[in-house]
Design a protein around this motif. Structure first.
Motif, PDB file in Angstrom:
ATOM      1  N   LYS A 134       4.886   7.223 -11.506  1.00 52.58           N
ATOM      2  CA  LYS A 134       4.495   7.747 -12.882  1.00 52.58           C
ATOM      3  C   LYS A 134       4.209   6.368 -13.510  1.00 52.58           C
ATOM      4  O   LYS A 134       4.401   5.147 -13.034  1.00 52.58           O
ATOM      5  CB  LYS A 134       5.680   8.185 -13.593  1.00 52.58           C
ATOM      6  N   LEU A 135       3.385   6.491 -14.924  1.00 50.06           N
ATOM      7  CA  LEU A 135       3.121   5.570 -15.667  1.00 50.06           C
ATOM      8  C   LEU A 135       3.393   5.847 -17.023  1.00 50.06           C
ATOM      9  O   LEU A 135       3.192   6.873 -17.399  1.00 50.06           O
ATOM     10  CB  LEU A 135       1.441   5.322 -15.517  1.00 50.06           C
ATOM     11  N   VAL A 136       4.206   4.905 -17.644  1.00 51.53           N
ATOM     12  CA  VAL A 136       4.921   5.156 -19.024  1.00 51.53           C
ATOM     13  C   VAL A 136       4.250   4.520 -19.942  1.00 51.53           C
ATOM     14  O   VAL A 136       4.096   3.200 -19.548  1.00 51.53           O
ATOM     15  CB  VAL A 136       6.296   5.033 -19.020  1.00 51.53           C
ATOM     16  N   ILE A 137       3.750   4.966 -20.749  1.00 54.39           N
ATOM     17  CA  ILE A 137       2.902   4.283 -22.055  1.00 54.39           C
ATOM     18  C   ILE A 137       3.740   4.429 -23.340  1.00 54.39           C
ATOM     19  O   ILE A 137       4.002   5.447 -23.733  1.00 54.39           O
ATOM     20  CB  ILE A 137       1.419   4.621 -22.106  1.00 54.39           C
TER      21      ILE A 137
ATOM     22  N   LYS B   2     -11.700   2.666  -6.952  1.00 60.51           N
ATOM     23  CA  LYS B   2     -10.434   2.835  -7.302  1.00 60.51           C
ATOM     24  C   LYS B   2      -9.502   3.040  -6.227  1.00 60.51           C
ATOM     25  O   LYS B   2      -8.304   3.500  -6.281  1.00 60.51           O
ATOM     26  CB  LYS B   2     -10.186   3.921  -8.434  1.00 60.51           C
ATOM     27  N   GLY B   3     -10.159   2.921  -4.741  1.00 57.91           N
ATOM     28  CA  GLY B   3      -9.082   3.105  -3.713  1.00 57.91           C
ATOM     29  C   GLY B   3      -8.856   4.222  -3.223  1.00 57.91           C
ATOM     30  O   GLY B   3      -8.274   4.494  -2.105  1.00 57.91           O
ATOM     31  N   LEU B   4      -9.635   5.655  -3.767  1.00 62.08           N
ATOM     32  CA  LEU B   4      -9.777   6.593  -3.040  1.00 62.08           C
ATOM     33  C   LEU B   4     -10.955   6.497  -1.884  1.00 62.08           C
ATOM     34  O   LEU B   4     -12.108   6.776  -2.301  1.00 62.08           O
ATOM     35  CB  LEU B   4      -9.998   7.849  -3.991  1.00 62.08           C
ATOM     36  N   ARG B   5     -10.555   6.227  -0.765  1.00 61.15           N
ATOM     37  CA  ARG B   5     -11.533   5.999   0.298  1.00 61.15           C
ATOM     38  C   ARG B   5     -11.644   7.182   1.407  1.00 61.15           C
ATOM     39  O   ARG B   5     -11.994   6.823   2.326  1.00 61.15           O
ATOM     40  CB  ARG B   5     -11.485   4.524   0.727  1.00 61.15           C
ATOM     41  N   ASP B   6     -10.966   8.202   1.278  1.00 61.59           N
ATOM     42  CA  ASP B   6     -10.733   9.261   2.570  1.00 61.59           C
ATOM     43  C   ASP B   6     -11.989   9.948   2.204  1.00 61.59           C
ATOM     44  O   ASP B   6     -11.848  11.067   2.499  1.00 61.59           O
ATOM     45  CB  ASP B   6      -9.475   9.876   2.523  1.00 61.59           C
ATOM     46  N   PHE B   7     -13.228   9.442   2.516  1.00 61.61           N
ATOM     47  CA  PHE B   7     -14.424  10.074   2.885  1.00 61.61           C
ATOM     48  C   PHE B   7     -15.509   9.382   3.342  1.00 61.61           C
ATOM     49  O   PHE B   7     -15.243   8.397   3.709  1.00 61.61           O
ATOM     50  CB  PHE B   7     -14.828  10.634   1.310  1.00 61.61           C
ATOM     51  N   ASP B   8     -16.519  10.022   3.699  1.00 64.14           N
ATOM     52  CA  ASP B   8     -17.462   9.171   4.679  1.00 64.14           C
ATOM     53  C   ASP B   8     -18.380   8.453   3.889  1.00 64.14           C
ATOM     54  O   ASP B   8     -19.563   8.874   3.441  1.00 64.14           O
ATOM     55  CB  ASP B   8     -18.325  10.327   5.406  1.00 64.14           C
ATOM     56  N   VAL B   9     -18.048   7.123   3.643  1.00 68.63           N
ATOM     57  CA  VAL B   9     -18.652   6.301   2.795  1.00 68.63           C
ATOM     58  C   VAL B   9     -20.152   5.845   3.342  1.00 68.63           C
ATOM     59  O   VAL B   9     -21.046   5.687   2.698  1.00 68.63           O
ATOM     60  CB  VAL B   9     -17.837   5.073   2.525  1.00 68.63           C
ATOM     61  N   ALA B  10     -20.291   5.865   4.728  1.00 72.94           N
ATOM     62  CA  ALA B  10     -21.452   5.768   5.389  1.00 72.94           C
ATOM     63  C   ALA B  10     -22.518   6.725   5.243  1.00 72.94           C
ATOM     64  O   ALA B  10     -23.660   6.350   4.701  1.00 72.94           O
ATOM     65  CB  ALA B  10     -21.438   5.655   6.886  1.00 72.94           C
ATOM     66  N   THR B  11     -22.196   8.029   5.133  1.00 72.85           N
ATOM     67  CA  THR B  11     -23.270   8.948   4.873  1.00 72.85           C
ATOM     68  C   THR B  11     -23.353   9.081   3.281  1.00 72.85           C
ATOM     69  O   THR B  11     -24.477   9.130   2.693  1.00 72.85           O
ATOM     70  CB  THR B  11     -22.611  10.340   5.171  1.00 72.85           C
ATOM     71  N   ALA B  12     -22.330   8.803   2.468  1.00 72.28           N
ATOM     72  CA  ALA B  12     -22.619   8.692   0.995  1.00 72.28           C
ATOM     73  C   ALA B  12     -23.613   7.581   0.717  1.00 72.28           C
ATOM     74  O   ALA B  12     -24.440   7.621  -0.123  1.00 72.28           O
ATOM     75  CB  ALA B  12     -21.121   8.249   0.354  1.00 72.28           C
ATOM     76  N   TYR B  13     -23.349   6.301   1.331  1.00 75.92           N
ATOM     77  CA  TYR B  13     -24.225   5.219   1.216  1.00 75.92           C
ATOM     78  C   TYR B  13     -25.754   5.486   1.464  1.00 75.92           C
ATOM     79  O   TYR B  13     -26.793   5.454   0.868  1.00 75.92           O
ATOM     80  CB  TYR B  13     -23.838   3.900   1.690  1.00 75.92           C
TER      81      TYR B  13
ATOM     82  N   HIS C 284      -8.029  -0.777 -13.074  1.00 75.32           N
ATOM     83  CA  HIS C 284      -7.304   0.498 -12.512  1.00 75.32           C
ATOM     84  C   HIS C 284      -6.193  -0.013 -11.707  1.00 75.32           C
ATOM     85  O   HIS C 284      -4.765   0.834 -11.753  1.00 75.32           O
ATOM     86  CB  HIS C 284      -8.250   1.282 -11.773  1.00 75.32           C
ATOM     87  N   ASP C 285      -6.076  -0.947 -10.807  1.00 77.00           N
ATOM     88  CA  ASP C 285      -5.061  -1.332 -10.043  1.00 77.00           C
ATOM     89  C   ASP C 285      -3.748  -1.744 -10.842  1.00 77.00           C
ATOM     90  O   ASP C 285      -2.814  -1.361 -10.610  1.00 77.00           O
ATOM     91  CB  ASP C 285      -5.417  -2.108  -9.117  1.00 77.00           C
ATOM     92  N   GLU C 286      -4.101  -2.353 -11.846  1.00 77.78           N
ATOM     93  CA  GLU C 286      -3.099  -3.128 -12.865  1.00 77.78           C
ATOM     94  C   GLU C 286      -2.418  -1.782 -13.131  1.00 77.78           C
ATOM     95  O   GLU C 286      -1.106  -1.941 -13.591  1.00 77.78           O
ATOM     96  CB  GLU C 286      -3.709  -3.933 -13.599  1.00 77.78           C
ATOM     97  N   LEU C 287      -3.152  -0.943 -13.830  1.00 84.24           N
ATOM     98  CA  LEU C 287      -2.645   0.156 -14.447  1.00 84.24           C
ATOM     99  C   LEU C 287      -1.835   1.113 -13.759  1.00 84.24           C
ATOM    100  O   LEU C 287      -0.662   1.342 -14.014  1.00 84.24           O
ATOM    101  CB  LEU C 287      -3.824   1.135 -15.185  1.00 84.24           C
ATOM    102  N   VAL C 288      -2.270   1.409 -12.783  1.00 82.88           N
ATOM    103  CA  VAL C 288      -1.628   2.507 -11.677  1.00 82.88           C
ATOM    104  C   VAL C 288      -0.245   1.707 -11.188  1.00 82.88           C
ATOM    105  O   VAL C 288       0.662   2.595 -10.589  1.00 82.88           O
ATOM    106  CB  VAL C 288      -2.529   3.170 -10.644  1.00 82.88           C
ATOM    107  N   HIS C 289      -0.253   0.433 -11.013  1.00 89.06           N
ATOM    108  CA  HIS C 289       0.958  -0.144 -10.545  1.00 89.06           C
ATOM    109  C   HIS C 289       1.847  -0.684 -11.563  1.00 89.06           C
ATOM    110  O   HIS C 289       2.847  -1.329 -11.135  1.00 89.06           O
ATOM    111  CB  HIS C 289       0.470  -0.982  -9.422  1.00 89.06           C
TER     112      HIS C 289
ATOM    113  N   LEU D  13       2.765  -5.403 -19.524  1.00 88.27           N
ATOM    114  CA  LEU D  13       2.557  -4.540 -18.153  1.00 88.27           C
ATOM    115  C   LEU D  13       4.012  -4.885 -17.432  1.00 88.27           C
ATOM    116  O   LEU D  13       4.141  -6.063 -17.046  1.00 88.27           O
ATOM    117  CB  LEU D  13       1.428  -5.079 -17.179  1.00 88.27           C
ATOM    118  N   ASP D  14       4.612  -3.910 -17.293  1.00 87.31           N
ATOM    119  CA  ASP D  14       5.864  -4.000 -16.658  1.00 87.31           C
ATOM    120  C   ASP D  14       6.642  -5.185 -17.262  1.00 87.31           C
ATOM    121  O   ASP D  14       7.338  -6.044 -16.437  1.00 87.31           O
ATOM    122  CB  ASP D  14       5.774  -4.009 -15.183  1.00 87.31           C
ATOM    123  N   GLY D  15       6.476  -5.439 -18.446  1.00 86.68           N
ATOM    124  CA  GLY D  15       7.543  -6.462 -19.225  1.00 86.68           C
ATOM    125  C   GLY D  15       6.889  -7.773 -19.337  1.00 86.68           C
ATOM    126  O   GLY D  15       7.080  -8.909 -19.951  1.00 86.68           O
ATOM    127  N   VAL D  16       5.556  -7.932 -18.727  1.00 91.40           N
ATOM    128  CA  VAL D  16       4.913  -9.276 -18.518  1.00 91.40           C
ATOM    129  C   VAL D  16       3.687  -9.203 -19.513  1.00 91.40           C
ATOM    130  O   VAL D  16       2.778  -8.011 -19.630  1.00 91.40           O
ATOM    131  CB  VAL D  16       4.227  -9.382 -17.327  1.00 91.40           C
TER     132      VAL D  16
END
Length: 497
Positions: A444-447, A182-193, A473-478, A461-464
């Motif tokens: 913000k996201l308005v539903i 979901k794009g939150l990548r500010d962590f040590d992914v090499a150690t996580a893997y 997730h990317d479609e939702l938050v944008h 989504l945004d009129g479309v």
């Protein structure tokens, strides 16, 4: 020692109030005193109470709902409060904390979290944290990776620096993968893997996460070796973890790993029994366990192969291959009819995790989404109220509450480790999610929904116009704005076939 307690008595007169300040530390008495001085010195109870209310109000205001009934709003914000209680920070004001499964004291940068009830929370709590509190979710992932550095393993069910090994599976994997996807990548992914690969490949005698890994690796399933060994439940958890790991491996360019873990994740098919149309335990000789009753294990009674449930609570617990499971069952109609039977015959358990995503599985089949929309509304009304018994059983550190929150705002993450949601009818006329602009482009996201009708005619989504009833997730938050055009007629879903 363990289980230490203390009590105080006060020579107080009738109606006299006694005001006590308390400092807590898991490191030392000196740190407890330092925490007390830093956080409470010179402040009255009322000042602290006011500050606490302000802090909670800020957190709860991440989501603003309009419309619905007073009870529904009370249920929603109670659920949001429950969801935010755990995981909680462990470090003292000086940053010190006890390391995982050790006596050493270290100092953390940022926040060190504890109470990782991961068998529960990997399904929806961390997905909601990623959406509403991404900074906290990142600190939680960093904490999990630090626990691996300290202890040699990612947490399974960690409690104040100790591993309880409660429940089964390898639940850190889908949490970390879901966060990264979901794009939150500010962590040590090499150690996580490295940590995830370890628990997914080590032999069983060396494997804290997967003690029955040898059978799983060699056979593709975990056979029933003792009557109540939860073998099917173990394997289903491994399949989900390996599927998530295969997605991360592919994203990181580790092609061979991705193929290995994906192939493993599809081995759930071994357990499908055509005679009963359910998953069924397998004996060491490769034959199905007999005599078999899919209902055995209802109401938390012991059940061969299944943990805290029966075969019906687990048969559809293959979120990473819903269409493949439907094919195994003889096609879409058989799948839908059998899943509907779970609800019609009272086989659904709203208080236990393996089947809580069941209502959303109908939406994988065009034209059947109305069943999701109808069932979610009914389940919310039946099991989530503002009465003393207003949640279905144990909240499981916010998991039941997170189910209610997602369901009330109109979407649910039904496959852990996959950055997608299934859409359903929102409870409220308007929901505003306050997004953290440090992580998401929109603030913000308005539903909105067009009326109080039960069924979704169209999603924009945004009129479309948005096709289908799943959203990334990317479609939702944008999106900026997510609008549900409603209809009284469930047949309107036919338009989306």
């Amino acid at each position: 020692g363990d289980d230490i307690g203390v009590w105080f008595t006060f020579d107080a007169e009738s109606n006299e109030q006694v005001e006590v300040s308390m400092g807590v530390s898991f490191v030392s008495i000196d740190n407890a005193r330092q925490n007390l001085e830093a956080e409470q010195s010179g402040k009255s109870f009322e000042e602290l109470h006011t500050a606490a209310r302000q802090a909670w109000n800020d957190d709860l205001s991440r989501v603003l709902v309009e419309g619905g009934t007073e009870e529904q709003r009370r249920v929603f914000y109670t659920a949001l409060y429950h969801f935010l209680i755990h995981p909680n920070t462990l470090q003292d004001v000086n940053g010190q904390y006890p390391v995982m499964e050790g006596d050493e004291i270290r100092t953390v940068r940022g926040n060190r979290y504890t109470v990782f009830s991961l068998w529960d929370t990997y399904r929806n709590v961390h997905q909601l944290m990623t959406l509403l509190f991404p900074d906290r979710q990142l600190d939680m992932v960093r904490t999990m990776i630090d626990m691996y550095r300290e202890h040699g393993w990612l947490p399974k069910w960690e409690l104040y620096g100790r591993e309880t090994l409660t429940m089964e599976g390898d639940p850190s994997i889908p949490v970390i993968v879901d966060t990264w996807m979901k794009g939150l990548r500010d962590f040590d992914v090499a150690t996580a893997y490295e940590a995830m690969y370890k628990s997914a490949t080590l032999p069983g005698k060396e494997n804290l996460m997967r003690p029955d890994a040898d059978d799983y690796y060699s056979l593709g399933y975990v056979p029933l070796r003792e009557q109540y060994d939860n073998s099917v439940s173990h394997a289903l958890e491994y399949y989900i973890a390996d599927y998530a790991l295969s997605r991360l491996a592919k994203a990181l360019g580790k092609k061979e790993d991705a193929e290995l873990f994906y192939k493993r994740s599809m081995d759930y098919k071994h357990y499908y029994c055509r005679e009963f149309g359910t998953l069924r335990p397998i004996l060491p000789n490769g034959k199905f366990y007999s005599p078999f009753d899919p209902m055995e294990g209802a109401n938390f009674a012991p059940s061969p192969g299944f943990h805290e449930g029966n075969s019906w609570n687990y048969t559809f617990y293959v979120p990473h291959d819903v269409l493949g499971l439907a094919k195994l069952m003889g096609g879409r109609k058989n799948f839908v009819d059998k899943l509907q039977k779970v609800f019609d015959e009272g086989l659904y358990d709203p208080a236990n995790e393996p089947d809580i995503a069941y209502p959303y599985l109908f939406s994988y089949f065009p034209g059947e989404e109305w069943r999701t929309q109808k069932l979610v509304k009914e389940l919310l009304a039946r099991y989530f109220t503002d009465k003393p018994n207003g949640i279905p059983g144990n909240d499981d550190t916010g998991t039941m509450s997170a189910w209610a929150i997602f369901s009330m705002i109109g979407f649910y993450p039904d496959c852990p480790g996959t950055p997608d949601y299934t859409l359903t009818t929102p409870v409220f006329d308007k929901v505003t999610l306050r997004l953290d602009s440090r992580y998401y482009k929109e603030d913000k996201l308005v539903i909105r929904k067009s009326s109080n009708s039960d069924y979704i005619k169209e999603v924009k989504l945004d009129g479309v116009k948005h096709n289908g009833f799943r959203i990334t997730h990317d479609e939702l938050v944008h999106a900026g704005e997510l609008v549900f055009e409603m209809s009284e007629n469930n047949k309107m879903n036919e338009n989306n076939k």
